[in-house]
Scaffold this motif. Sequence first.
Motif, PDB file in Angstrom:
ATOM      1  N   ILE A  20       0.850  -1.201   0.000  1.00 46.01           N
ATOM      2  CA  ILE A  20       0.000   0.000   0.000  1.00 46.01           C
ATOM      3  C   ILE A  20       0.879   1.243   0.000  1.00 46.01           C
ATOM      4  CG2 ILE A  20      -1.606   1.364   1.402  1.00 46.01           C
ATOM      5  CD1 ILE A  20      -2.827  -1.378   2.308  1.00 46.01           C
ATOM      6  N   GLU A  21       1.893   1.259   0.853  1.00 44.51           N
ATOM      7  CA  GLU A  21       2.808   2.404   0.923  1.00 44.51           C
ATOM      8  C   GLU A  21       3.556   2.587  -0.400  1.00 44.51           C
ATOM      9  OE1 GLU A  21       4.289   5.764   2.568  1.00 44.51           O
ATOM     10  OE2 GLU A  21       2.749   4.472   3.415  1.00 44.51           O
ATOM     11  N   ALA A  22       4.003   1.483  -1.002  1.00 47.09           N
ATOM     12  CA  ALA A  22       4.699   1.560  -2.280  1.00 47.09           C
ATOM     13  C   ALA A  22       3.791   2.153  -3.357  1.00 47.09           C
ATOM     14  CB  ALA A  22       5.179   0.166  -2.706  1.00 47.09           C
ATOM     15  N   LYS A  23       2.525   1.749  -3.366  1.00 48.88           N
ATOM     16  CA  LYS A  23       1.565   2.280  -4.340  1.00 48.88           C
ATOM     17  C   LYS A  23       1.387   3.780  -4.157  1.00 48.88           C
ATOM     18  CE  LYS A  23      -1.883   2.135  -7.353  1.00 48.88           C
ATOM     19  NZ  LYS A  23      -1.608   3.065  -8.406  1.00 48.88           N
ATOM     20  N   LYS A  24       1.289   4.227  -2.902  1.00 48.08           N
ATOM     21  CA  LYS A  24       1.157   5.654  -2.629  1.00 48.08           C
ATOM     22  C   LYS A  24       2.385   6.411  -3.136  1.00 48.08           C
ATOM     23  CE  LYS A  24      -1.732   5.237   1.521  1.00 48.08           C
ATOM     24  NZ  LYS A  24      -1.740   5.410   2.986  1.00 48.08           N
ATOM     25  N   CYS A  25       3.564   5.847  -2.911  1.00 51.02           N
ATOM     26  CA  CYS A  25       4.804   6.492  -3.379  1.00 51.02           C
ATOM     27  C   CYS A  25       4.857   6.549  -4.903  1.00 51.02           C
ATOM     28  CB  CYS A  25       6.020   5.747  -2.835  1.00 51.02           C
ATOM     29  SG  CYS A  25       6.268   5.942  -1.056  1.00 51.02           S
ATOM     30  N   GLU A  26       4.446   5.459  -5.559  1.00 54.06           N
ATOM     31  CA  GLU A  26       4.420   5.447  -7.020  1.00 54.06           C
ATOM     32  C   GLU A  26       3.465   6.500  -7.563  1.00 54.06           C
ATOM     33  OE1 GLU A  26       3.407   1.407  -7.941  1.00 54.06           O
ATOM     34  OE2 GLU A  26       5.397   0.663  -7.397  1.00 54.06           O
ATOM     35  N   ASP A  27       2.298   6.615  -6.930  1.00 58.71           N
ATOM     36  CA  ASP A  27       1.317   7.611  -7.362  1.00 58.71           C
ATOM     37  C   ASP A  27       1.874   9.024  -7.200  1.00 58.71           C
ATOM     38  OD1 ASP A  27      -0.417   5.548  -7.936  1.00 58.71           O
ATOM     39  OD2 ASP A  27      -1.674   5.837  -6.151  1.00 58.71           O
ATOM     40  N   LYS A  28       2.548   9.260  -6.089  1.00 57.72           N
ATOM     41  CA  LYS A  28       3.142  10.577  -5.854  1.00 57.72           C
ATOM     42  C   LYS A  28       4.244  10.847  -6.876  1.00 57.72           C
ATOM     43  CE  LYS A  28       5.223  13.640  -2.495  1.00 57.72           C
ATOM     44  NZ  LYS A  28       5.633  13.869  -1.127  1.00 57.72           N
ATOM     45  N   ALA A  29       5.079   9.846  -7.137  1.00 59.48           N
ATOM     46  CA  ALA A  29       6.163  10.001  -8.117  1.00 59.48           C
ATOM     47  C   ALA A  29       5.595  10.320  -9.497  1.00 59.48           C
ATOM     48  CB  ALA A  29       7.027   8.739  -8.164  1.00 59.48           C
ATOM     49  N   THR A  30       4.539   9.641  -9.885  1.00 61.15           N
ATOM     50  CA  THR A  30       3.904   9.899 -11.179  1.00 61.15           C
ATOM     51  C   THR A  30       3.393  11.337 -11.239  1.00 61.15           C
ATOM     52  OG1 THR A  30       3.286   7.586 -11.458  1.00 61.15           O
ATOM     53  CG2 THR A  30       2.013   9.199 -12.715  1.00 61.15           C
ATOM     54  N   SER A  31       2.745  11.773 -10.196  1.00 62.57           N
ATOM     55  CA  SER A  31       2.219  13.134 -10.147  1.00 62.57           C
ATOM     56  C   SER A  31       3.340  14.171 -10.225  1.00 62.57           C
ATOM     57  CB  SER A  31       1.419  13.320  -8.860  1.00 62.57           C
ATOM     58  OG  SER A  31       0.993  14.651  -8.728  1.00 62.57           O
ATOM     59  N   LEU A  32       4.433  13.931  -9.511  1.00 64.69           N
ATOM     60  CA  LEU A  32       5.567  14.865  -9.545  1.00 64.69           C
ATOM     61  C   LEU A  32       6.200  14.920 -10.932  1.00 64.69           C
ATOM     62  CD1 LEU A  32       7.165  14.004  -6.082  1.00 64.69           C
ATOM     63  CD2 LEU A  32       6.014  16.144  -6.719  1.00 64.69           C
ATOM     64  N   ARG A  33       6.357  13.760 -11.578  1.00 62.36           N
ATOM     65  CA  ARG A  33       6.928  13.724 -12.934  1.00 62.36           C
ATOM     66  C   ARG A  33       6.026  14.461 -13.927  1.00 62.36           C
ATOM     67  NH1 ARG A  33       8.132   8.296 -11.314  1.00 62.36           N
ATOM     68  NH2 ARG A  33      10.338   8.145 -10.827  1.00 62.36           N
ATOM     69  N   GLU A  34       4.708  14.302 -13.773  1.00 61.71           N
ATOM     70  CA  GLU A  34       3.772  15.019 -14.642  1.00 61.71           C
ATOM     71  C   GLU A  34       3.937  16.534 -14.467  1.00 61.71           C
ATOM     72  OE1 GLU A  34      -0.026  13.372 -13.576  1.00 61.71           O
ATOM     73  OE2 GLU A  34       0.293  11.554 -14.764  1.00 61.71           O
ATOM     74  N   GLY A  35       4.129  16.964 -13.229  1.00 62.66           N
ATOM     75  CA  GLY A  35       4.350  18.384 -12.959  1.00 62.66           C
ATOM     76  C   GLY A  35       5.631  18.891 -13.612  1.00 62.66           C
ATOM     77  N   VAL A  36       6.689  18.095 -13.544  1.00 63.72           N
ATOM     78  CA  VAL A  36       7.947  18.471 -14.189  1.00 63.72           C
ATOM     79  C   VAL A  36       7.736  18.590 -15.699  1.00 63.72           C
ATOM     80  CG1 VAL A  36      10.292  17.672 -14.735  1.00 63.72           C
ATOM     81  CG2 VAL A  36       9.433  17.516 -12.392  1.00 63.72           C
ATOM     82  N   ASN A  37       7.019  17.648 -16.272  1.00 65.02           N
ATOM     83  CA  ASN A  37       6.783  17.680 -17.722  1.00 65.02           C
ATOM     84  C   ASN A  37       5.949  18.889 -18.145  1.00 65.02           C
ATOM     85  OD1 ASN A  37       8.336  15.542 -18.739  1.00 65.02           O
ATOM     86  ND2 ASN A  37       6.798  14.045 -18.134  1.00 65.02           N
ATOM     87  N   LYS A  38       4.998  19.295 -17.310  1.00 64.42           N
ATOM     88  CA  LYS A  38       4.223  20.504 -17.620  1.00 64.42           C
ATOM     89  C   LYS A  38       5.138  21.724 -17.638  1.00 64.42           C
ATOM     90  CE  LYS A  38      -0.233  18.902 -15.888  1.00 64.42           C
ATOM     91  NZ  LYS A  38      -1.224  19.001 -14.809  1.00 64.42           N
ATOM     92  N   GLN A  39       6.078  21.767 -16.701  1.00 65.61           N
ATOM     93  CA  GLN A  39       7.020  22.882 -16.669  1.00 65.61           C
ATOM     94  C   GLN A  39       7.967  22.844 -17.875  1.00 65.61           C
ATOM     95  OE1 GLN A  39       8.588  23.988 -12.679  1.00 65.61           O
ATOM     96  NE2 GLN A  39       7.391  22.211 -12.006  1.00 65.61           N
ATOM     97  N   ILE A  40       8.343  21.643 -18.297  1.00 70.53           N
ATOM     98  CA  ILE A  40       9.196  21.497 -19.480  1.00 70.53           C
ATOM     99  C   ILE A  40       8.482  22.082 -20.698  1.00 70.53           C
ATOM    100  CG2 ILE A  40      10.036  19.765 -21.144  1.00 70.53           C
ATOM    101  CD1 ILE A  40      10.886  18.078 -18.687  1.00 70.53           C
ATOM    102  N   ILE A  41       7.214  21.745 -20.859  1.00 69.60           N
ATOM    103  CA  ILE A  41       6.443  22.255 -21.994  1.00 69.60           C
ATOM    104  C   ILE A  41       6.342  23.779 -21.925  1.00 69.60           C
ATOM    105  CG2 ILE A  41       4.137  22.266 -23.042  1.00 69.60           C
ATOM    106  CD1 ILE A  41       4.004  19.229 -22.212  1.00 69.60           C
ATOM    107  N   GLY A  42       6.162  24.310 -20.722  1.00 69.22           N
ATOM    108  CA  GLY A  42       6.121  25.758 -20.549  1.00 69.22           C
ATOM    109  C   GLY A  42       7.444  26.411 -20.931  1.00 69.22           C
TER     110      GLY A  42
END
Length: 172
Positions: A20-42
């Motif tokens: 369960i904890e690993a899944k939460k960490c993976e979800d957070k990592a995915t969200s953070l990477r998506e945020g980085v990619n949005k900034q890259i596009i900007g």
Amino acid sequence: MSNTKLSYAAQAVSMASDLIEAKKCEDKATSLREGVNKQIIGMHKDKVVIGRYSKDGTGCSIASAWVDKLVLGGLSKKTAQNYLSLLREAVKTGKPVKDWGGTKAGGRQAAAGAKGSAKGKKEFADKLATCFRDAEFEGFVNDLEASWDNDEIKSLLEGIKSFLEASGIEIK
């Protein structure tokens, strides 16, 4: 229930909690990477150009800030510089980074063989495996890594070419 069954049940609960904890960490990592990619596009839309990193601080301020922060966060300098190459290419093209574990500037694609064909990949992998099995390969890789870490070479390809030429092999 025996004592053993209870301990296995407790172990199962502990393992489930870890997943369960690993899944939460993976979800957070995915969200953070998506945020980085949005900034890259900007940054791409703003036509930002990321220059070269220089360990003496004379390079691009964006590159220096990026590498310095990653190293401060616990990544190796080499990994930070690899990430910089991925960032630089992503900002240049406007394409998000899908795999931060990728090598510098498309290195995986370049190593795949002619046009990335399955046959090319297999042939290259066979050649690389032959090198890997050689007793001197580990020493070569360690020397190459040291040259990279000490900023003696600008790319791994340059280091390999230099080694081959120093060994008397002509590169076209």
